[in-house]
Design a protein around this motif. Structure first.
Motif, PDB file in Angstrom:
ATOM      1  N   VAL A  51       0.852  -1.185   0.000  1.00  0.00           N
ATOM      2  CA  VAL A  51       0.000   0.000   0.000  1.00  0.00           C
ATOM      3  C   VAL A  51       0.890   1.239   0.000  1.00  0.00           C
ATOM      4  N   LEU A  52       0.678   2.101  -0.990  1.00  0.00           N
ATOM      5  CA  LEU A  52       1.496   3.314  -1.110  1.00  0.00           C
ATOM      6  C   LEU A  52       0.652   4.562  -1.337  1.00  0.00           C
ATOM      7  N   ASP A  53      -0.636   4.499  -1.016  1.00  0.00           N
ATOM      8  CA  ASP A  53      -1.511   5.620  -1.353  1.00  0.00           C
ATOM      9  C   ASP A  53      -1.518   6.742  -0.322  1.00  0.00           C
ATOM     10  N   ARG A  54      -0.854   6.572   0.798  1.00  0.00           N
ATOM     11  CA  ARG A  54      -0.875   7.600   1.838  1.00  0.00           C
ATOM     12  C   ARG A  54       0.538   7.860   2.343  1.00  0.00           C
ATOM     13  N   CYS A  55       1.428   8.227   1.406  1.00  0.00           N
ATOM     14  CA  CYS A  55       2.824   8.399   1.777  1.00  0.00           C
ATOM     15  C   CYS A  55       3.416   9.665   1.185  1.00  0.00           C
ATOM     16  N   LEU A  56       4.586  10.010   1.679  1.00  0.00           N
ATOM     17  CA  LEU A  56       5.395  11.099   1.156  1.00  0.00           C
ATOM     18  C   LEU A  56       6.829  10.601   1.132  1.00  0.00           C
ATOM     19  N   ILE A  57       7.549  10.902   0.052  1.00  0.00           N
ATOM     20  CA  ILE A  57       8.951  10.531  -0.077  1.00  0.00           C
ATOM     21  C   ILE A  57       9.798  11.783   0.079  1.00  0.00           C
ATOM     22  N   ILE A  58      10.817  11.692   0.929  1.00  0.00           N
ATOM     23  CA  ILE A  58      11.795  12.766   1.086  1.00  0.00           C
ATOM     24  C   ILE A  58      13.133  12.213   0.626  1.00  0.00           C
ATOM     25  N   LEU A  59      13.680  12.826  -0.424  1.00  0.00           N
ATOM     26  CA  LEU A  59      14.936  12.372  -1.017  1.00  0.00           C
ATOM     27  C   LEU A  59      16.052  13.365  -0.779  1.00  0.00           C
ATOM     28  N   ASN A  74      14.025   7.412 -11.725  1.00  0.00           N
ATOM     29  CA  ASN A  74      13.609   6.006 -11.713  1.00  0.00           C
ATOM     30  C   ASN A  74      12.204   5.824 -11.140  1.00  0.00           C
ATOM     31  N   LEU A  75      11.864   6.603 -10.118  1.00  0.00           N
ATOM     32  CA  LEU A  75      10.502   6.536  -9.563  1.00  0.00           C
ATOM     33  C   LEU A  75       9.468   6.834 -10.640  1.00  0.00           C
ATOM     34  N   ARG A  76       9.759   7.821 -11.469  1.00  0.00           N
ATOM     35  CA  ARG A  76       8.787   8.287 -12.455  1.00  0.00           C
ATOM     36  C   ARG A  76       8.587   7.330 -13.623  1.00  0.00           C
ATOM     37  N   ILE A  77       9.486   6.351 -13.800  1.00  0.00           N
ATOM     38  CA  ILE A  77       9.303   5.391 -14.900  1.00  0.00           C
ATOM     39  C   ILE A  77       8.714   4.058 -14.435  1.00  0.00           C
ATOM     40  N   ILE A  78       8.512   3.898 -13.131  1.00  0.00           N
ATOM     41  CA  ILE A  78       7.888   2.683 -12.596  1.00  0.00           C
ATOM     42  C   ILE A  78       6.415   3.014 -12.364  1.00  0.00           C
ATOM     43  N   PRO A  79       5.522   2.430 -13.153  1.00  0.00           N
ATOM     44  CA  PRO A  79       4.109   2.847 -13.120  1.00  0.00           C
ATOM     45  C   PRO A  79       3.488   2.973 -11.728  1.00  0.00           C
ATOM     46  N   ARG A  80       3.668   2.014 -10.855  1.00  0.00           N
ATOM     47  CA  ARG A  80       2.989   2.113  -9.557  1.00  0.00           C
ATOM     48  C   ARG A  80       3.659   3.082  -8.590  1.00  0.00           C
ATOM     49  N   LEU A  81       4.849   3.576  -8.941  1.00  0.00           N
ATOM     50  CA  LEU A  81       5.548   4.549  -8.096  1.00  0.00           C
ATOM     51  C   LEU A  81       5.556   5.948  -8.706  1.00  0.00           C
ATOM     52  N   ALA A  82       5.154   6.049  -9.958  1.00  0.00           N
ATOM     53  CA  ALA A  82       5.316   7.284 -10.727  1.00  0.00           C
ATOM     54  C   ALA A  82       4.617   8.501 -10.128  1.00  0.00           C
ATOM     55  N   SER A  83       3.511   8.318  -9.473  1.00  0.00           N
ATOM     56  CA  SER A  83       2.759   9.475  -8.976  1.00  0.00           C
ATOM     57  C   SER A  83       2.948   9.732  -7.479  1.00  0.00           C
ATOM     58  N   LEU A  84       3.870   9.020  -6.846  1.00  0.00           N
ATOM     59  CA  LEU A  84       4.076   9.219  -5.414  1.00  0.00           C
ATOM     60  C   LEU A  84       4.629  10.622  -5.144  1.00  0.00           C
ATOM     61  N   PRO A  85       4.053  11.323  -4.176  1.00  0.00           N
ATOM     62  CA  PRO A  85       4.528  12.668  -3.858  1.00  0.00           C
ATOM     63  C   PRO A  85       5.946  12.619  -3.291  1.00  0.00           C
ATOM     64  N   THR A  86       6.827  13.426  -3.890  1.00  0.00           N
ATOM     65  CA  THR A  86       8.242  13.384  -3.545  1.00  0.00           C
ATOM     66  C   THR A  86       8.789  14.796  -3.424  1.00  0.00           C
TER      67      THR A  86
END
Length: 136
Positions: A51-59, A74-86
């Motif tokens: 489950v990744l629908d309620r997260c924030l990534i800090i890089l 790389n996050l943006r080219i993986i479909p299920r990770l592409a829209s994660l807020p970063t």
């Protein structure tokens, strides 16, 4: 954005991760923090999550193996990770890097604070503005 329950923190500096965790927990102890030491490790961790629908990534920008920009790309080219807020963090305010990070899809780019008060203010902003906690 719905309220963030998990924050993924990728930074090769253990002290920076510790201070960030302390600041976030001081603001909202219910947020789960998942740490990674570099971009490759973060991608592995994210791909193992169900489950990744309620997260924030800090890089962090400068990490070994895979830096922040490479990780974001790389996050943006993986479909299920592409829209994660970063969001990106760095000691550098290089305008070209900031622009490039935003073109790759970073929500924002922040200079790492130099003291705990500034870090608390940044974390309060991240949690309220970027992670969907308007009451913080």
């Amino acid at each position: 954005m719905r309220r963030c329950t998990t924050l993924f923190l990728a930074d090769d500096d253990a002290d920076d991760r510790l201070l960030m965790k302390e600041a976030i927990k001081a603001i909202d102890p219910s947020i789960e923090i998942v740490e990674s030491e570099n971009g490759q490790e973060l991608l592995t961790v994210l791909q193992s999550q169900t489950v990744l629908d309620r997260c924030l990534i800090i890089l962090d920008m400068n990490m070994p193996k895979m830096n922040g920009l490479e990780t974001l790309s790389n996050l943006r080219i993986i479909p299920r990770l592409a829209s994660l807020p970063t969001v990106m963090l760095s000691t550098s305010g290089n305008p070209d890097m900031i622009d490039f990070a935003k073109k790759l899809g970073a929500l924002d780019y922040y200079i790492k604070p130099s003291n705990m008060d500034s870090l608390l203010n940044l974390c309060r902003h991240l949690i309220s503005e970027k992670a969907g906690h308007p009451d913080v």
